[in-house]
Design a protein around this motif. Sequence first.
Motif, short mmCIF file in Angstrom:
data_model
loop_
_atom_site.label_atom_id
_atom_site.label_comp_id
_atom_site.label_asym_id
_atom_site.label_seq_id
_atom_site.Cartn_x
_atom_site.Cartn_y
_atom_site.Cartn_z
N CYS A 159 0.85 -1.19 0.00
CA CYS A 159 0.00 0.00 0.00
C CYS A 159 0.89 1.24 0.00
N THR A 165 -3.69 0.43 -3.04
CA THR A 165 -3.33 -0.87 -2.49
C THR A 165 -3.26 -1.93 -3.58
N GLU A 166 -2.70 -3.08 -3.20
CA GLU A 166 -2.69 -4.22 -4.11
C GLU A 166 -4.13 -4.59 -4.50
N ARG A 167 -5.05 -4.46 -3.58
CA ARG A 167 -6.45 -4.76 -3.86
C ARG A 167 -7.00 -3.81 -4.92
N ASP A 168 -6.66 -2.52 -4.82
CA ASP A 168 -7.09 -1.56 -5.85
C ASP A 168 -6.53 -1.95 -7.21
N ARG A 191 -8.53 -5.15 -8.47
CA ARG A 191 -9.96 -4.96 -8.76
C ARG A 191 -10.25 -3.85 -9.76
N THR A 229 -8.22 4.21 -3.24
CA THR A 229 -9.26 4.17 -2.21
C THR A 229 -9.31 5.56 -1.58
N ARG A 233 -13.28 -4.20 7.17
CA ARG A 233 -12.65 -4.99 6.10
C ARG A 233 -11.56 -4.20 5.38
N ARG A 269 -7.17 -3.16 5.48
CA ARG A 269 -5.88 -3.73 5.85
C ARG A 269 -4.85 -2.68 6.25
#
Length: 145
Positions: A37, A51-54, A57, A76, A99, A101
């Motif tokens: 992140c 983030t890696e999630r961003d 997705r 985010t 939820r 991190r």
Amino acid sequence: MTLRSVLSGKAAKLVVVGPNDTVREAVRTMVSGNVGCVLVMDEGGLRGLFTERDLMRKVVAENRDPASLPVSQVMTTEVMAVGPDVTVGEAMSLCTERRIRHLPIFDGEELVGLVSAGDLTKAVVRDKQHTIDDLISYIYGGETI
């Protein structure tokens, strides 16, 4: 144990990108900093987190071009921040409930750090190990087993 104590055990350098940096630049920054992140900041302060999630997705799954896509379009923006006197337990509960991190830490108006769920887990494990070591020392009178 507070987040202030967790921060004292981490490297002081924050990994930052600008909102106009491309996703590719942000990913390179994440890789070189060995982080999942980055803080997205400009002169006005914290604008969001990338983030890696961003990345997965909002970029990879949508087949968007990381070389031309500004971080500001996929970061985010709803960021939960906390103060340095929040306990590790409170921070872990917040991460679980929301939820999330990553938690930026502000001391007043100043950004003083960022903790991840992994940092929090590591702090709890270290604290529990210290307690176990103390109990073993108490039981065996300082002898090692």
